[in-house]
Design a protein around this motif. Sequence first.
Motif, PDB file in Angstrom:
ATOM      1  N   GLY A  24       0.796  -1.219   0.000  1.00  0.00           N
ATOM      2  CA  GLY A  24       0.000   0.000   0.000  1.00  0.00           C
ATOM      3  C   GLY A  24       0.832   1.275   0.000  1.00  0.00           C
ATOM      4  N   HIS A  25       2.148   1.144   0.092  1.00  0.00           N
ATOM      5  CA  HIS A  25       3.040   2.308   0.046  1.00  0.00           C
ATOM      6  C   HIS A  25       3.892   2.192  -1.213  1.00  0.00           C
ATOM      7  N   SER A  26       4.166   3.306  -1.820  1.00  0.00           N
ATOM      8  CA  SER A  26       5.044   3.293  -2.979  1.00  0.00           C
ATOM      9  C   SER A  26       6.439   2.870  -2.543  1.00  0.00           C
ATOM     10  N   SER A  27       7.041   1.968  -3.299  1.00  0.00           N
ATOM     11  CA  SER A  27       8.398   1.545  -2.952  1.00  0.00           C
ATOM     12  C   SER A  27       9.446   2.313  -3.750  1.00  0.00           C
ATOM     13  N   SER A  28       9.014   3.350  -4.481  1.00  0.00           N
ATOM     14  CA  SER A  28       9.995   4.160  -5.194  1.00  0.00           C
ATOM     15  C   SER A  28      10.860   4.883  -4.176  1.00  0.00           C
TER      16      SER A  28
END
Length: 108
Positions: A24-28
Amino acid sequence: MTYLLIDAVFLLICVGVAAVLLRGHSSSGFWRPAALAGAGLLVLTAVFDNVMIAVGLFSYRPDAVSGLAVGRAPIEDFAYPLAAAVLLPALWRRLRGPSEHAHEEATP
């Protein structure tokens, strides 16, 4: 039970927990700093574990290690810094507020 088996189980658990934390969190912007920190931790582990083993601060049962080593440090010693490099940044990202995370992604 060997240290390598314990390390494998520990690493799998850490990677699984990190995957759940990052869901659910951007891993960028996550993996590159984690990899750089991990590389630094592995180098420090190689240096300081070799020193501590050389001066006799601790030792390992020969039947409990795989026999693979970096200098005097068994390869099993490197699992914990690797796990820390994966799990701690994921935990940090999860615990940060959404406004901080959104600001980080907005900056180039």
